[in-house]
Scaffold this motif. Sequence first.
Motif, PDB file in Angstrom:
ATOM      1  N   GLU A   1       0.837  -1.201   0.000  1.00 10.64           N
ATOM      2  CA  GLU A   1       0.000   0.000   0.000  1.00 10.64           C
ATOM      3  C   GLU A   1       0.873   1.253   0.000  1.00 10.64           C
ATOM      4  N   LEU A   2       1.960   1.231   0.805  1.00 11.32           N
ATOM      5  CA  LEU A   2       2.877   2.360   0.843  1.00 11.32           C
ATOM      6  C   LEU A   2       3.465   2.601  -0.544  1.00 11.32           C
ATOM      7  N   ALA A   3       3.900   1.515  -1.189  1.00  9.16           N
ATOM      8  CA  ALA A   3       4.509   1.641  -2.513  1.00  9.16           C
ATOM      9  C   ALA A   3       3.515   2.243  -3.505  1.00  9.16           C
ATOM     10  N   ARG A   4       2.290   1.770  -3.458  1.00  8.65           N
ATOM     11  CA  ARG A   4       1.291   2.245  -4.422  1.00  8.65           C
ATOM     12  C   ARG A   4       0.955   3.706  -4.200  1.00  8.65           C
ATOM     13  N   LEU A   5       0.979   4.139  -2.946  1.00  9.50           N
ATOM     14  CA  LEU A   5       0.716   5.556  -2.672  1.00  9.50           C
ATOM     15  C   LEU A   5       1.880   6.422  -3.129  1.00  9.50           C
ATOM     16  N   LEU A   6       3.108   5.930  -2.926  1.00 13.40           N
ATOM     17  CA  LEU A   6       4.282   6.698  -3.347  1.00 13.40           C
ATOM     18  C   LEU A   6       4.260   6.898  -4.866  1.00 13.40           C
ATOM     19  N   TYR A   7       3.741   5.903  -5.557  1.00 15.14           N
ATOM     20  CA  TYR A   7       3.738   5.933  -7.011  1.00 15.14           C
ATOM     21  C   TYR A   7       2.481   6.595  -7.550  1.00 15.14           C
ATOM     22  N   GLY A   8       1.503   6.790  -6.689  1.00 15.83           N
ATOM     23  CA  GLY A   8       0.260   7.391  -7.155  1.00 15.83           C
ATOM     24  C   GLY A   8      -0.686   6.398  -7.809  1.00 15.83           C
ATOM     25  N   ALA A   9      -0.385   5.109  -7.679  1.00 14.80           N
ATOM     26  CA  ALA A   9      -1.280   4.098  -8.257  1.00 14.80           C
ATOM     27  C   ALA A   9      -2.611   4.093  -7.516  1.00 14.80           C
ATOM     28  N   ASP A  10      -2.538   4.364  -6.199  1.00 12.93           N
ATOM     29  CA  ASP A  10      -3.746   4.651  -5.434  1.00 12.93           C
ATOM     30  C   ASP A  10      -3.645   6.113  -5.029  1.00 12.93           C
ATOM     31  N   SER A  11      -4.774   6.810  -4.955  1.00 12.25           N
ATOM     32  CA  SER A  11      -4.667   8.213  -4.578  1.00 12.25           C
ATOM     33  C   SER A  11      -4.772   8.346  -3.067  1.00 12.25           C
ATOM     34  N   ALA A  12      -3.935   9.208  -2.523  1.00 11.79           N
ATOM     35  CA  ALA A  12      -3.867   9.383  -1.081  1.00 11.79           C
ATOM     36  C   ALA A  12      -5.000  10.296  -0.607  1.00 11.79           C
ATOM     37  N   ASP A  13      -5.521  10.019   0.585  1.00 12.53           N
ATOM     38  CA  ASP A  13      -6.528  10.908   1.171  1.00 12.53           C
ATOM     39  C   ASP A  13      -5.855  12.083   1.863  1.00 12.53           C
ATOM     40  N   THR A  14      -4.724  11.772   2.498  1.00 11.05           N
ATOM     41  CA  THR A  14      -4.064  12.803   3.292  1.00 11.05           C
ATOM     42  C   THR A  14      -2.604  12.865   2.903  1.00 11.05           C
ATOM     43  N   GLY A  15      -1.937  13.955   3.317  1.00 11.30           N
ATOM     44  CA  GLY A  15      -0.498  14.009   3.198  1.00 11.30           C
ATOM     45  C   GLY A  15      -0.003  14.902   2.079  1.00 11.30           C
ATOM     46  N   GLU A  16       1.271  15.249   2.193  1.00  8.75           N
ATOM     47  CA  GLU A  16       1.914  16.095   1.205  1.00  8.75           C
ATOM     48  C   GLU A  16       3.106  15.357   0.636  1.00  8.75           C
ATOM     49  N   VAL A  17       3.353  15.592  -0.643  1.00  7.45           N
ATOM     50  CA  VAL A  17       4.494  14.975  -1.295  1.00  7.45           C
ATOM     51  C   VAL A  17       5.355  16.071  -1.892  1.00  7.45           C
ATOM     52  N   GLU A  18       6.647  16.021  -1.628  1.00  7.21           N
ATOM     53  CA  GLU A  18       7.578  16.955  -2.261  1.00  7.21           C
ATOM     54  C   GLU A  18       8.606  16.155  -3.029  1.00  7.21           C
ATOM     55  N   VAL A  19       8.824  16.522  -4.276  1.00  6.28           N
ATOM     56  CA  VAL A  19       9.901  15.927  -5.045  1.00  6.28           C
ATOM     57  C   VAL A  19      10.876  17.042  -5.360  1.00  6.28           C
ATOM     58  N   ARG A  20      12.132  16.856  -4.960  1.00  8.24           N
ATOM     59  CA  ARG A  20      13.157  17.888  -5.154  1.00  8.24           C
ATOM     60  C   ARG A  20      12.673  19.224  -4.609  1.00  8.24           C
ATOM     61  N   SER A  21      12.117  19.176  -3.404  1.00  3.02           N
ATOM     62  CA  SER A  21      11.670  20.365  -2.673  1.00  3.02           C
ATOM     63  C   SER A  21      10.530  21.096  -3.337  1.00  3.02           C
ATOM     64  N   ARG A  22       9.922  20.478  -4.347  1.00  2.87           N
ATOM     65  CA  ARG A  22       8.757  21.121  -4.937  1.00  2.87           C
ATOM     66  C   ARG A  22       7.519  20.313  -4.616  1.00  2.87           C
ATOM     67  N   ARG A  23       6.502  20.983  -4.186  1.00  2.00           N
ATOM     68  CA  ARG A  23       5.271  20.315  -3.813  1.00  2.00           C
ATOM     69  C   ARG A  23       4.618  19.732  -5.074  1.00  2.00           C
ATOM     70  N   VAL A  24       4.297  18.465  -5.071  1.00  2.00           N
ATOM     71  CA  VAL A  24       3.643  17.863  -6.242  1.00  2.00           C
ATOM     72  C   VAL A  24       2.434  17.066  -5.789  1.00  2.00           C
ATOM     73  N   ARG A  25       1.570  16.830  -6.752  1.00  2.00           N
ATOM     74  CA  ARG A  25       0.432  15.964  -6.478  1.00  2.00           C
ATOM     75  C   ARG A  25       0.541  14.758  -7.410  1.00  2.00           C
ATOM     76  N   LEU A  26       0.623  13.590  -6.835  1.00  2.00           N
ATOM     77  CA  LEU A  26       0.739  12.395  -7.669  1.00  2.00           C
ATOM     78  C   LEU A  26      -0.665  11.875  -7.954  1.00  2.00           C
ATOM     79  N   LYS A  27      -1.168  12.324  -9.103  1.00  2.00           N
ATOM     80  CA  LYS A  27      -2.559  11.978  -9.403  1.00  2.00           C
ATOM     81  C   LYS A  27      -2.675  10.562  -9.931  1.00  2.00           C
TER      82      LYS A  27
END
Lengths: 334, 536
Positions: free
Chosen positions: B315-341
């Motif tokens: 489940e963690l892996a799928r959320l990191l990849y955006g295969a499942d969409s997260a209900d909560t939380g923030e993701v930053e890639v290279r210090s930029r806020r992104v949304r893994l849709k």
Amino acid sequence: MSAVTVGSTSWVDRVKGYSPPQRFVPVIATFVLFVSMFGVGSIRYEGFASPQVLVNLLVDNAFLIVLAVGMTFVILTGGIDLSVGSVVALSTMIAAATLRAGWPPVLSMVTVLAVGTLLGLLMGLVIHYFQIQPFIATLAGMFLARGLCYLISVESIPIRDDLFGSLSSATITLPGDVYLTYTAVIALVVVGVAAWVLHMTRFGRTVYAVGGSEASALLMGLRVARVKVGVYAISGFCSALAGLLFSLYMLSGYSLHAVGMELDAIAAVVIGGTLLTGGRGLVVGSLLGVLVLGAIQTFISFDGTLSSWWTKISIGVLLLVFVVMQRFFSRRQS
Amino acid sequence: MQTTVETGPSPTGVGQPTPVVQMTGISIGFPGVKALDGVDLRLLPGEIHAVMGENGAGKSTLIKALTGVYSIDAGTITVDGTPHSFSGPFASQAAGISTVYQEVNLCTNLTVAENMMLGREPHRLGRIDTRRMNQRAREVLDRLGLDIDARSQLDEHPIAIQQLVAIARAVDIDARVLILDEPTSSLDADEVSRLFDVMRTLRADGVAILFVSHFLDQVFEISDRMTVLRNGRLVAEHLTADMTQLSLVQEMIGRELEVLDRIDRTPADPAAPEPAPLMTVLGLGRKGSLEATDLTLHDGEVVGVAGLLGSGRTELARLLYGADSADTGEVEVRSRRVRLKGPRAAIEHGIAFSSEDRRAEGIIGELSIADNMILAMQASRGWMRPVPQRTKDALVAKYIEALDIRPADPQAMMRNLSGGNQQKVLLARWLITEPELLILDEPTRGIDIGAKAQIQQLVAELARDGMSVVFISAELEEVLRLSDRVVVMRDRRKIAERDNVDLDVADVLQIIAGEASSPGPADAAGAVPHQEASRA
């Protein structure tokens, strides 16, 4: 290890905690629907609750019941047979044309049944050995059979044979002055035989096995080929028999008989709780499915103010509800 | 309810009985693959014979030749001295050979008894005698010490029970030859010992048993004799007593085992300043699958995820990849806020994910190796800009060589490849897209030690070259060998994160067990089922 201990409770617990086995739930749902339709009908309309109305459902839909039984076999293996409506029309045409040509009625009937079974067999062979999608193979069969009707005659051919005439009007009187036709009896016998075959014979159980998992059935050493071809032959036979019943009902043969009836049959099977993916369902369910469709029609004719298109609308809604319900059940299971 | 078991010496010492099954010079080819090349195999009555080999060595093909699923191109099969050419599973069964396949091959919509008896159910007056069928099924189940209601539907039972029912079916066919293809892969320790009891009973009855398993300990525990295959060829036949695990593994992979256990990790210099993270997630969670989780991933770092099955690893892996969409939380890639849709967004941010279920979510069996490899790259470029053929060929050739994919034919059909090789192709698919973060969910499950070692080696190299890797595995040893940091999951949340310094399997098990009231010993054993193989 407790995981190995399964389902060995005393009968007291079993009765107390009884819930119907999963596989009966859809059929029970259909039955409840049918009963409640009748309940509502008898409250709203006078004369609706008479036994004759109930029996008339069988009488008026005998051919559809037989058709749905054949379709159940096919759908249980995960297939579909779109040709049945056309085969019904072809059967009425062959019956009418051969009778007009002066054939003895029994020979005419045998010919009809043989042609229907053969058509089904051919489609089954094509589907299994050339690995053609059942949808396409039977679609081809549907056009073929409909086309053959026109080859025989474009006009409607009346049936004036004595045996056909007497069979169609003969009735059995049940207690309570309820009339039942022979066609309805035949339909019920077909349901009974089909249920017996499906549940008591190796052929029948293999039908379920193929629908559950064809690859597994093959690896279990079951005669998959025989069954896969066989169900289409059975469906072809049932279509021809339904065609005979239909020609008794209409006393004519006509190329435009039974247009779209294959879809009614499929709808009845699905409403009866058989999974379109195969492996789950009961013939009794298909019988109930036909009765539900018939009850809708009766409902609308008793009402008198509703247009007959409401039949189609209700069938559509019901079909959707049942398919969604099936999805719900199968998801809960997995 | 345990059956009594003969644990006496194996009957191999009693002279040399004639083989029940003798396969000689068996060859089978698929388009582009020579699956078997002149293999011999003999099965003696009252003996358990293990067929050993890496994935792709030809074990399954050999079994399918014997069970009539595949027809053989060359060679002879004799059963009891009479030559047979099986036209299908039915014919093979009729000759007294019955099989339990790796995946449960039963019909879940039928009852347990029907699954056991179908095809040879008792008849009375032209109909199936259900009562007698259920009774006979119950007798067989009793004999195997299984307390299962024969009338219940098969899909009411867990997979392990279904597997045992499959074995019960095979046993009931008065089989003279019983083939068990990886029967233990879905069983826990207790169920395995029950199966072994059953196998010993059958051996004492004179049944010839062919046994295939990845678990070396199991093979050495139960088998009397073994045949080793490599690359579709016969290597040797031995008495098990003459072999050690090490000598067997060397024969299987055909080279010394130095690759294993020699993955050098250069631990991060603690004095060095903390580099900017590649990806930071804060409070990432999804209702019903993962509680809010924080995680930071750096370049050139392998983060191992450990935990029991169902602990939230995948489940963690799928959320990191955006295969499942997260209900909560923030993701930053290279210090930029992104949304893994979804996966597309993830790929754009340089994230790649290799799923644990490679059959359903990964490979496309009908396409070639080359097509499977290019897939993700093509998807990331968009369909309007096709990859030039020459680039494709070069990339495919490079990765086939780098990952030692066999057969080394870009046009070979994916479904004809063995599990390990399919996994390598999947890896190549993601490596071609040159991701910055590679999430591997169980990349080594169900593949043999040789391929496993290669994949582990590869992960280590990728990290050394600067890629960030999330490595999920049920095998704690593997996680510990590869990871710089270990994240431990339990009950759908992260319960610990440790730098992998002086951490060993016992420590991690302690953490997993830590707060739990009492995880049964079977569960703990289930978490590390392959240790013996990797230790060999």
